[in-house]
Design a protein around this motif. Structure first.
Motif, PDB file in Angstrom:
ATOM      1  N   HIS A   1       0.833  -1.209   0.000  1.00  0.00           N
ATOM      2  CA  HIS A   1       0.000   0.000   0.000  1.00  0.00           C
ATOM      3  C   HIS A   1       0.863   1.252   0.000  1.00  0.00           C
ATOM      4  O   HIS A   1       0.377   2.335  -0.274  1.00  0.00           O
ATOM      5  N   LEU A   2       2.154   1.081   0.349  1.00  0.00           N
ATOM      6  CA  LEU A   2       3.007   2.287   0.371  1.00  0.00           C
ATOM      7  C   LEU A   2       3.085   2.910  -1.011  1.00  0.00           C
ATOM      8  O   LEU A   2       3.196   4.108  -1.166  1.00  0.00           O
ATOM      9  N   LEU A   3       3.006   2.051  -2.045  1.00  0.00           N
ATOM     10  CA  LEU A   3       3.163   2.607  -3.401  1.00  0.00           C
ATOM     11  C   LEU A   3       1.827   3.108  -3.933  1.00  0.00           C
ATOM     12  O   LEU A   3       1.779   3.893  -4.882  1.00  0.00           O
ATOM     13  N   LYS A   4       0.723   2.680  -3.316  1.00  0.00           N
ATOM     14  CA  LYS A   4      -0.579   3.038  -3.919  1.00  0.00           C
ATOM     15  C   LYS A   4      -1.044   4.382  -3.345  1.00  0.00           C
ATOM     16  O   LYS A   4      -0.651   4.774  -2.250  1.00  0.00           O
ATOM     17  N   ARG A   5      -1.983   5.019  -4.058  1.00  0.00           N
ATOM     18  CA  ARG A   5      -2.578   6.264  -3.571  1.00  0.00           C
ATOM     19  C   ARG A   5      -3.682   5.899  -2.580  1.00  0.00           C
ATOM     20  O   ARG A   5      -4.499   5.021  -2.888  1.00  0.00           O
ATOM     21  N   PRO A   6      -3.750   6.525  -1.378  1.00  0.00           N
ATOM     22  CA  PRO A   6      -4.803   6.130  -0.425  1.00  0.00           C
ATOM     23  C   PRO A   6      -6.176   6.538  -0.941  1.00  0.00           C
ATOM     24  O   PRO A   6      -6.313   7.502  -1.709  1.00  0.00           O
ATOM     25  N   HIS A   7      -7.200   5.776  -0.513  1.00  0.00           N
ATOM     26  CA  HIS A   7      -8.561   6.061  -1.039  1.00  0.00           C
ATOM     27  C   HIS A   7      -9.298   7.000  -0.100  1.00  0.00           C
ATOM     28  O   HIS A   7     -10.518   7.017  -0.038  1.00  0.00           O
ATOM     29  N   THR A   8      -8.534   7.813   0.635  1.00  0.00           N
ATOM     30  CA  THR A   8      -9.212   8.746   1.548  1.00  0.00           C
ATOM     31  C   THR A   8      -9.846   9.880   0.768  1.00  0.00           C
ATOM     32  O   THR A   8      -9.278  10.341  -0.228  1.00  0.00           O
ATOM     33  N   ILE A   9     -11.008  10.302   1.221  1.00  0.00           N
ATOM     34  CA  ILE A   9     -11.648  11.488   0.625  1.00  0.00           C
ATOM     35  C   ILE A   9     -11.181  12.680   1.451  1.00  0.00           C
ATOM     36  O   ILE A   9     -11.462  12.750   2.648  1.00  0.00           O
ATOM     37  N   ARG A  10     -10.438  13.599   0.821  1.00  0.00           N
ATOM     38  CA  ARG A  10      -9.992  14.780   1.596  1.00  0.00           C
ATOM     39  C   ARG A  10     -11.188  15.714   1.724  1.00  0.00           C
ATOM     40  O   ARG A  10     -11.355  16.662   0.932  1.00  0.00           O
ATOM     41  N   TYR A  11     -12.092  15.432   2.669  1.00  0.00           N
ATOM     42  CA  TYR A  11     -13.461  15.906   2.531  1.00  0.00           C
ATOM     43  C   TYR A  11     -13.603  17.400   2.260  1.00  0.00           C
ATOM     44  O   TYR A  11     -14.122  17.761   1.194  1.00  0.00           O
ATOM     45  N   PRO A  12     -13.243  18.321   3.145  1.00  0.00           N
ATOM     46  CA  PRO A  12     -13.726  19.671   2.811  1.00  0.00           C
ATOM     47  C   PRO A  12     -13.148  20.146   1.479  1.00  0.00           C
ATOM     48  O   PRO A  12     -13.731  20.992   0.818  1.00  0.00           O
ATOM     49  N   TYR A  13     -12.023  19.570   1.060  1.00  0.00           N
ATOM     50  CA  TYR A  13     -11.414  20.125  -0.162  1.00  0.00           C
ATOM     51  C   TYR A  13     -11.715  19.247  -1.373  1.00  0.00           C
ATOM     52  O   TYR A  13     -11.352  19.582  -2.476  1.00  0.00           O
ATOM     53  N   GLN A  14     -12.378  18.095  -1.131  1.00  0.00           N
ATOM     54  CA  GLN A  14     -12.631  17.188  -2.267  1.00  0.00           C
ATOM     55  C   GLN A  14     -14.013  16.595  -2.045  1.00  0.00           C
ATOM     56  O   GLN A  14     -14.395  16.295  -0.913  1.00  0.00           O
ATOM     57  N   GLU A  15     -14.762  16.448  -3.102  1.00  0.00           N
ATOM     58  CA  GLU A  15     -16.150  15.961  -2.995  1.00  0.00           C
ATOM     59  C   GLU A  15     -16.170  14.518  -2.515  1.00  0.00           C
ATOM     60  O   GLU A  15     -15.262  13.732  -2.822  1.00  0.00           O
TER      61      GLU A  15
END
Lengths: 173, 379, 155, 316, 158
Positions: free
Chosen positions: E12-26
């Motif tokens: 997972h270190l190489l992958k992009r996390p699936h977090t929603i950066r909420y206030p700045y991203q829908e």
């Protein structure tokens, strides 16, 4: 460094690292895990769940409070160290929510604990929780979140109210 | 030299407790001598509230009892009311299939949360982060299907509130494929982990012969070796024409059987394998779903009187057998609704007996492996 | 209905066998059912029929082999009548009896763990009884507690 | 007069030396949380989160103490950790490292843990009492294999000063010599126990005993505890790098060599710390007796095998 | 039962996390559809002209969340001049009031953002808010579906 700058720095520091107490008091606690884990990740704001009240800054009242939980919540609230903040989720702490006519739940949280922020939603969504946390951060930075001072000043009134709730009103009734 | 016993409170405020309850442990050195459960922190008196609300007003109240798995309550209450109204056969076919899909999605979400919190109790914080993060995709499905993330108020007596939108099966299929890929990773990181085996085998054993007498139901009963599942014993919704196999102790699929059954290790594996069963059930249900009506015609909600009688309906929830006894005397409001929460026996009698002699480090692991949901106990 | 052959009486209500018996026969009936494969004790419920002035105790049993559900129901007076405790047949009956003692006030002889269960320090009458009006209770207990205003709002 | 001035300069160097090490430790805590978050498939806090947390804790208004033992115990452990850092050569810079300081460092390993236990014991919380008992058992169990692998090193380089060991590893790192590969693996597992990373974070297990000894620490005490934790990160990883990876000494000569060595040392301790963090993310926690059995049965045997092999190499 | 397999978590270190950066991203679901959808049961919106003040919503609401207030300057041909006020300290967002409303004027909107220090702010009269998605949501033209309209939309594709 005058007192204002110093307290401003302490407010900014405590804003950027809010530690939340791991205590699911009501049904709203089911929306906390998505906020704490990988999907919404509140740790990017510096927030982390803490195991003991000594280490925590924010006490979340997630939904309704029964009288038995209220006793433990007050014990935990008094163990936390100032400056501490109380955020009330959902409609139950505001005016009783769906359990307004239940004999075991308290209707207004304001009578027993100083509440810094209310959040609407019968179980607020993770986005709502993050909005509330951002709002709490701005209030801390502006110095408006003074719940803990209010508790110190009106300590006897709060204690009297809590006693009445614990004894379920007058005993001889 | 008998050490002085001292008391330890795994209190309502404790990360190692599943929800809001308290265990009072008498500890001698590192082993628990006596455990006593103290519940009542979430008692809102549901049954008292239900007696003062009409039949339709109870639906939003009923789904708030068990929080990780809310659809089970709506289903059991609706089935009980249908049984009393005599609508049992008239529920439209499409509604049965949509109900099956909703129940299985809710079961997967509850199992993911159960596995995540169990792994957290064992000390690996990667799995809770993954499991609860992936559970959120199911919440997205529920939001588009029912209009709410957790409390759906979607299964009504006589069918479901709205029809399933056309583009949702595609999203469900995509999420299921994503979950299957993730489950393989969970196996490598946790379920085939050497330390999980060291920590969990033969811990908190529920013996096979005592399991039924103690009132254990659901995955905990199947982990002790009994092949009993309410979906198979008393099929409801659309479970008759969907084939799935009941996972129980000896057959654990690709995981090797390492213990005598009934311990924390087997309970978690039964839950892990039942997620795959639920995924295949959802796929079959989506394939076989007919078109047609989705809700029976309701009488006027203000003047709705259910014929007198007593009905008991049971549903297989992720915690165990969830039952609703509804008594009506022909009036507008139920006389009595009694909820049989599965954690009622798991949390108090079963936990107190199997916690005796356990190590302090394993207390929270045993409680999480029983998957106790305190609102079931005190409603 | 296999259960009907074992017991011999009772009528089928909504797919379940509903048996009305006297208070004394309950232990006997449950013991016979337990031997004949009705090993799963589902739950013990108490229904408050306030017009007839009686409580109805319903013992639910389920058999995994016959896939049948039996409801054994007895009636006891609302005031002062006691029921013998059956917790030696199934361990979880003890917890159901604790709950009914706290919620309805029915005393079970022989159950030594009838301590308060959900409500701590509850001075009033058992809340689940129909003559306990919770709306009035709310008014004079929780509404009468004054809110805490701050004398000097802006500090 | 001159000696006084040079003495003061020395004190100044030592002070800078220790604070730089502490700052690196706090920075590593922030980076560590970021790496762990990435494995958890999430974003994780900003790098400087460690500094903010400590600043917030120290600036807390109220401060609950349980008596003066509780307050002083923390100073006890922080001094222990700072002393350990001073005795370990960083990037070849030999500060207080003298003859026979290998045993001194081993002794210094015990002081912070005792201070930590003293403070937790005084706080009177049953959870922290259990946590203290577990911390001491943990310390006892990882000391044995670590001492055996250090003895193997001392026999091979027949010196008891860590600076000597670092110097004699100039060309050839110890880890490349076959027997030391085994004792390096053993020492790495012991390092996992020292840093209290899973699977050996038994004393501070939040789920079992509500973060064990730290249950009662809050505010300023918790802030100083985090500084102590940052110190442990730098101290123990430097100890491992000095013993097995040549202490980061790559070039000899003047100021340029010192800077290069410092950078190499920084990278090496970062790699060792990251390895221990990544092991932390993929393993659950042992029970205390399982950890004890793991160290005294598997690790000790491996360490003895390496010792015998080294001894045989030295004789022949 | 292996020790090497768990190390697979590191990829997972190489992958992009699936977090929603909420206030700045829908908040977006798996197929890119923006959440919350139009179906979400959020705050109410009430068309004051269509509403006839029949108090049906107040009767069905088991939380007594709906009370009524007279609006004198409303000119209305039939029905009374009272309009519902909803107390969000009681409402559980179940939507039974919208199902019962005879004229269909009371609807649930996907708006959920209401944070305040003062308790009284949670009790207000829902007007025909042209529900602008609150400032965290980018999409301005919020399509406003009531449960009935949603049923037609869904019925179309039977």
């Amino acid at each position: 460094m005058k007192y204002e700058e110093w307290s401003k720095i302490s407010r900014i520091a405590s804003k950027k690292s809010l530690w939340i107490l791991h205590f699911c008091t009501g049904c709203g606690a089911i929306e906390m895990p998505p906020v704490m884990t990988s999907r919404f990740d509140m740790e990017r704001f510096g927030m982390a769940p803490m195991a003991t009240p000594r280490q925590a800054d924010v006490l979340l009242i997630t939904g309704y409070l029964t009288v038995k939980t209220l006793k433990r919540v007050i014990q935990v609230y008094e163990q936390m160290q100032d400056p501490k903040y109380v955020v009330a989720f959902g409609s139950c702490p505001i005016n009783g929510g769906m359990y307004w006519d239940s004999y075991n739940t308290i209707n207004q949280l304001d009578k027993y604990l100083p509440v810094d922020l209310y959040l609407a939603g019968c179980m607020p969504r993770p986005e709502g929780i993050i909005n509330a946390m951002m709002e709490l951060m701005e209030m801390i930075e502006k110095g408006e979140a003074r719940g803990w001072e209010k508790y110190r000043k009106n300590y006897e009134k709060y204690k009297k109210n809590q006693e009445m709730a614990f004894k379920f009103g007058k005993v001889e009734e | 030299m008998k050490m002085k016993e001292y008391e330890l409170f795994i209190g309502p405020q404790h990360p190692g407790i599943t929800g809001n309850m308290m265990y009072h442990l008498w500890v001698d050195g590192d082993t628990v001598v006596k455990a006593e459960c103290n519940v009542g922190y979430l008692h809102r008196g549901f049954e008292k509230l239900m007696e003062s609300r009409t039949w339709m007003q109870n639906i939003p109240l009923v789904c708030r009892i068990c929080v990780p798995d809310p659809d089970v309550n709506e289903m059991a209450y609706s089935m009980a009311v249908e049984r009393l109204m005599g609508w049992r056969e008239e529920v439209p076919e499409r509604a049965r299939y949509i109900r099956t899909v909703v129940l299985e999605l809710s079961r997967i979400a509850a199992y993911l949360m159960g596995i995540g919190s169990y792994a957290g109790a064992l000390g690996i914080y990667t799995l809770p982060q993954w499991a609860l993060g992936d559970r959120d995709y199911i919440m997205d499905i529920f939001e588009q299907l029912t209009g709410a993330r957790i409390y759906h108020i979607y299964i009504w007596p006589g069918g479901v509130r709205w029809d399933m939108p056309a583009d949702l099966p595609k999203l469900i299929e995509k999420t299921m494929k994503y979950l299957e890929k993730r489950l393989k990773l969970y196996d490598d990181v946790f379920f085939k982990n050497r330390i999980f085996f060291d920590r969990a085998v033969d811990i908190g054993v529920i013996p096979k012969e005592k399991a039924i007498e103690w009132g254990v139901t659901g995955p905990n009963l199947r982990a002790s070796g009994h092949e009993y599942d309410v979906r198979r014993l008393e099929p409801y919704a659309a479970y008759e024409n969907i084939d799935f196999d009941v996972i129980h102790y000896p057959e654990l699929g690709k995981f090797d059987v390492l213990s005598s059954g009934g311990d924390a290790y087997t309970r978690m594996l039964v839950r892990r394998l039942e997620i795959e069963q639920s995924i295949s059930i959802i796929r079959q249900a989506l394939k076989k779903m007919p078109s047609g009506e989705h809700l029976l015609k309701h009488p006027n909600w203000f003047k709705w009187e259910v014929p007198p009688g007593i009905a008991y309906e049971r549903v297989e929830s992720s915690k165990g057998e969830y039952g609703y006894m509804v008594v009506s005397d022909g009036g507008k409001k139920p006389v009595r609704v009694h909820v049989r929460g599965p954690s009622y026996t798991h949390g108090i009698n079963v936990a107190e007996t199997i916690l005796k002699g356990a190590n302090i480090a394993d207390v929270s692991q045993i409680l999480f492996s029983l998957d106790i949901c305190p609102p079931d106990i005190e409603r | 209905m296999k259960a009907k052959e074992i017991i011999g009486r009772g009528e089928e209500v909504h797919g379940r066998l509903y048996v009305k018996v006297e208070k004394q026969e309950v232990r006997e009936l449950i013991k016979t059912l337990k031997e004949n494969k009705f090993q799963h004790f589902v739950m013990l419920s108490c229904i408050d029929w306030i017009d007839d002035g009686e409580f109805e105790l319903v013992y639910h049993l389920w058999s995994y082999e016959y896939r049948e559900h039996v409801m054994i129901s007895t009636r006891i007076k609302r005031e002062g009548e006691e029921m013998e405790s059956l917790h030696d047949l199934f361990p979880q009956i003890e917890t159901y009896e604790r709950e009914i003692k706290e919620m309805y006030g029915v005393n079970f002889i022989g159950n030594e763990r009838l301590t308060p269960f959900f409500l701590e320090g509850w001075p009033h009458m058992p809340p689940m009884r129909k003559d306990f009006d919770s709306k009035k209770f709310i008014k004079d207990v929780f509404e009468s507690i004054p809110p805490v205003e701050d004398e000097d709002e802006g500090i | 007069m001159v000696t006084v001035v040079s003495g003061l300069i020395n004190v100044l160097i030592i002070a800078i030396y220790a604070t730089v090490a502490m700052m690196i430790g706090i920075l590593f805590m922030g980076i560590g949380r970021k790496i762990v978050a990435r494995v958890h498939n999430r974003v994780g806090p900003p790098i400087y989160q460690g500094f903010i947390d400590i600043a917030k804790l120290i600036l807390k208004k109220t401060n609950i103490t349980h008596g003066w033992i509780y307050d002083l115990a923390l100073l006890f452990s922080i001094t222990g950790i700072v002393l350990t850092i001073l005795f370990l050569p960083i990037g070849g810079v030999k500060l207080l490292s003298t003859e026979g300081d290998a045993f001194l460092v081993l002794y210094l390993l015990a002081i912070p843990a005792l201070g930590f236990a003293l403070g937790a014991g005084a706080s009177g919380n049953p959870n922290s009492a259990i946590g203290v008992m577990r911390a001491l058992v943990m310390m006892l169990s990882y000391e044995l294999p670590f001492v055996i692998s250090m003895v193997a090193l001392m026999i091979y380089y027949d010196t008891t000063s860590i600076a000597e060991i670092v110097a004699s590893q100039y060309g050839k790192w110890a880890i490349l010599i076959p027997p030391f590969a085994i004792s390096a693996a053993v020492a790495d597992m012991a390092l996992q126990g020292m840093l209290m990373e899973a699977p050996f974070d038994i004393p501070i297990a939040p789920h079992e005993i509500a973060s064990g000894p730290m249950a009662e620490f809050g505010g300023k005490h918790l802030g100083s505890l985090m500084i102590y934790k940052a110190g442990t990160i730098v101290a123990y990883t430097t100890l491992f790098v000095d013993l097995f990876l040549g202490g980061g000494v790559v070039m000899k000569g003047g100021i340029v060599a010192d800077v290069v060595n410092f950078i190499v040392w920084f990278i090496l301790i970062f790699l060792v710390f990251t390895l221990s963090l990544l092991i932390n993310t993929s393993f659950p926690r042992f029970r205390i007796e399982q950890a004890f059995k793991f160290y005294w049965k598997y690790e000790a045997v491996l360490a003895i095998i390496a010792l015998v092999w080294v001894y045989w190499m030295v004789i022949s | 039962m292996s020790v090497i397999k768990p190390l697979k978590a590191w990829k997972h270190l190489l992958k992009r996390p699936h977090t929603i950066r909420y206030p700045y991203q829908e908040h977006v679901d798996m197929e890119g559809k923006r959440l919350p959808t139009e179906v979400l049961r959020g705050f109410h919106s009430n068309d004051l002209e269509k509403c006839i003040g029949c108090k049906m919503c107040g009767m069905i609401c088991m939380n007594d969340a709906i009370s009524y207030e007279e609006i004198p300057e409303l000119e209305v041909e039939k029905g009374k001049k009272i309009r519902p006020i909803i107390d969000y300290g009681r409402c559980c967002y179940c939507g039974l009031c919208t199902e019962v409303c005879p004229t269909g004027s009371l609807k649930l909107t996907p708006n959920f953002k209401l944070i305040d220090v003062d308790r009284e702010k949670f009790r207000f009269m829902p007007t025909q808010l042209n529900v602008k998605r609150d400032d965290y949501m980018v999409d301005e033209n919020a399509i406003l579906f009531s449960p009935e309209e949603y049923k037609e939309k869904v019925k179309g594709n039977k």
